[in-house]
Write a protein that holds these residues in place. Structure first.
Motif, short mmCIF file in Angstrom:
data_model
loop_
_atom_site.label_atom_id
_atom_site.label_comp_id
_atom_site.label_asym_id
_atom_site.label_seq_id
_atom_site.Cartn_x
_atom_site.Cartn_y
_atom_site.Cartn_z
N GLY A 82 6.29 -2.16 2.52
CA GLY A 82 5.25 -1.92 1.52
C GLY A 82 5.77 -2.10 0.11
O GLY A 82 5.07 -2.66 -0.75
N THR A 111 7.76 -9.86 5.04
CA THR A 111 6.90 -8.73 5.41
C THR A 111 6.48 -8.78 6.88
O THR A 111 6.41 -7.75 7.54
CB THR A 111 5.66 -8.69 4.50
OG1 THR A 111 5.00 -9.97 4.50
CG2 THR A 111 6.04 -8.33 3.08
N SER A 166 4.58 -6.33 9.19
CA SER A 166 3.22 -6.59 8.72
C SER A 166 2.38 -7.15 9.87
O SER A 166 2.85 -7.98 10.65
CB SER A 166 3.23 -7.57 7.56
OG SER A 166 1.91 -8.02 7.25
N CYS A 198 -0.22 -1.31 -1.48
CA CYS A 198 0.62 -1.88 -0.42
C CYS A 198 1.55 -0.83 0.17
O CYS A 198 1.73 -0.74 1.39
CB CYS A 198 1.43 -3.06 -0.95
SG CYS A 198 0.58 -4.65 -0.84
N ASN A 209 -0.52 1.47 2.34
CA ASN A 209 -0.97 0.81 3.56
C ASN A 209 0.14 0.70 4.60
O ASN A 209 -0.05 1.02 5.78
CB ASN A 209 -1.48 -0.59 3.21
CG ASN A 209 -1.72 -1.45 4.45
OD1 ASN A 209 -2.65 -1.23 5.20
ND2 ASN A 209 -0.86 -2.43 4.67
N PHE A 210 1.33 0.26 4.17
CA PHE A 210 2.38 0.05 5.15
C PHE A 210 3.01 1.36 5.63
O PHE A 210 3.50 1.44 6.76
CB PHE A 210 3.42 -0.92 4.59
CG PHE A 210 2.95 -2.34 4.60
CD1 PHE A 210 2.83 -3.03 5.79
CD2 PHE A 210 2.57 -2.97 3.43
CE1 PHE A 210 2.37 -4.35 5.81
CE2 PHE A 210 2.10 -4.28 3.44
CZ PHE A 210 2.00 -4.97 4.63
N SER A 232 -4.38 -4.19 5.37
CA SER A 232 -3.28 -4.95 4.77
C SER A 232 -3.81 -6.00 3.80
O SER A 232 -3.29 -6.16 2.69
CB SER A 232 -2.43 -5.61 5.85
OG SER A 232 -1.82 -4.64 6.68
N ALA A 291 -1.68 -7.57 0.59
CA ALA A 291 -0.68 -8.31 1.34
C ALA A 291 -1.26 -9.66 1.75
O ALA A 291 -2.47 -9.83 1.84
CB ALA A 291 -0.24 -7.53 2.57
#
Length: 430
Positions: free
Chosen positions: A79, A125, A130, A273, A276-277, A325, A330
């Motif tokens: 992220g 990623t 990802s 980001c 999210n990750f 994502s 991303a």
């Protein structure tokens, strides 16, 4: 302008031939190099052996062997890199030029620094976990190099657009070992032409790229799949399930397109980001198979080793994290994510069918569903069918249920798309 003749024509043809050969070589080297980088980062991040980067332990095996805390930590790093990296690209690099825009616009050239950084960020990623695809990166790099080669060789604008498209196809052919699908993607998806001026360079560049990449990646299909029988029951299911899969693919395309269009490009990007990750990392403590571009779930779907309930859960979570994502900013492809979603959805639909008419392996449904979903989500039915056959290498007879499902999927998706477009036009007129 009169066409060139005599020595000038010979010189131009020679330059064109050199560009075709070098574009295929660039596609192969970019696919091979980026694949090597992806595997090296995966092995380093999740701590599994470097003995064989390409044909040893799979990413899914490595992720499952890693501790839950390590998964969260790696996704936290993912992220941070994604957010800061793309924020920096948008802030300091020249505006990105997509492959489609380069092929259709007046100037087929793509910015070197921005394109390279954009591609590397995708590879890094995806390697870290990802849920987006890795196929866009080698396509972008090879297309960018093709544009530069065309400028050096002083090819015409039309020839340059064809070669940029061929570069993208060569990158796809190399990274997935799919020379036929790579050429078809150029003709069907980018140039929308099967004339010889497009066909010849598309085939040559994709074949060269695949052969070059095989020197390091080997000549193996992406997925190990049993040879399933094309039974009458499976054909009937394909006819019934195809339209349902097409509707799901249309909806997936709509929500992912909206997420991309509304993704942040400013100061909120790093924060979103990271959030999210970290969320994906927490999910991965319970479902490590979620991590990556979807190849893991697709493989266990194709070989029929995934339980029906888990397939349904993974389908919902995969769609969710793909959307979050993209919405967080991303970047990455949707080929393998779409293939994975189609396989999981088909397993759910096939499980319901098997309650009425048992006997068909769930993996057979998954292969057909993957092709039908890709055909509608990517809007390239011929390329999708070829991709699945080069990915899984099923029996020739299996083509029949695949084509039945693809036809139904594309018909349903295009009908809905046409109805929605008509409503939009009517609302504008009103």
């Amino acid at each position: 302008m009169q066409p060139a003749s005599g020595p000038f024509a010979v010189s131009h043809a020679l330059r064109w031939g050199v560009v075709v050969g070098l574009t295929g070589l660039a596609g192969g080297l970019s696919g091979l190099g980026l694949a090597a980088l992806l595997h090296a980062i995966q092995h380093l991040a999740y701590g599994y052996g470097f003995a064989s980067l390409f044909h040893g332990e799979s990413f899914l095996d490595g992720v499952e062997a890693a501790s839950p805390l390590r998964r969260v930590a790696v996704l936290g790093v993912c992220g941070l890199l994604a957010g800061v990296g793309w924020w920096a690209v948008y802030r300091w690099c020249r505006p990105l030029v997509s492959i489609a825009r380069a092929v259709k616009g007046n100037d087929p050239r793509m910015p070197v620094v921005a394109t390279t950084c954009h591609a590397l960020l995708q590879i890094v990623t995806v390697a870290l976990g990802s849920p987006l695809g890795r196929e866009v990166a080698p396509r972008e790099v090879a297309a960018m190099i093709a544009g530069k080669l065309c400028s050096w060789a002083r090819l015409t604008s039309d020839e340059s657009k064809v070669m940029v498209a061929c570069g993208a196809g060569a990158g796809l052919a190399a990274v997935y070992n799919v020379p036929v699908a790579g050429a078809l993607y150029v003709l069907e998806g980018l140039l929308v032409s099967f004339g010889w001026r497009a066909l010849v360079p598309a085939v040559v560049t994709s074949v060269i790229a695949a052969l070059v990449a095989r020197l390091g990646l080997g000549d193996l299909p992406q997925y190990a799949v049993p040879h399933y029988a094309a039974t009458p029951s499976l054909m009937i299911w394909s006819a019934l399930a195809g339209p349902l899969i097409g509707l799901a693919a249309y909806q997936f395309t709509r929500i992912t397109g909206s997420a991309r269009a509304n993704a942040p490009r400013g100061n909120w990007l790093p924060f979103l980001c990271a959030l999210n990750f970290l969320f994906i990392g927490l999910l991965a403590t319970q479902f490590p198979i979620l991590l990556g571009n979807g190849k893991g779930p697709a493989q266990v779907g194709f070989d029929g080793s995934i339980p029906l309930r888990l397939a349904a859960i993974l389908l919902m979570l995969r769609v969710l994290i793909t959307w979050t994502s993209l919405r967080a900013g991303a970047e990455g492809g949707l080929l393998t994510p779409g293939l994975c979603n189609g396989a999981l959805l088909a397993i759910v639909l096939g499980g319901a069918w098997s309650m009425l008419l048992p006997g068909t392996p769930l993996g057979a449904f998954a292969v057909i569903g993957a092709a039908a979903f890709l055909a509608s989500s990517m809007r390239v039915p011929l390329t999708a069918v070829t991709l699945i056959f080069e990915f899984t290498q099923p029996s020739q007879a299996f083509l029949i249920p695949v084509l039945i499902a693809v036809a139904g999927s594309v018909a349903a998706s295009e009908c809905v798309s046409g109805v929605v477009a008509a409503r939009v036009r009517n609302s504008v007129v009103a």
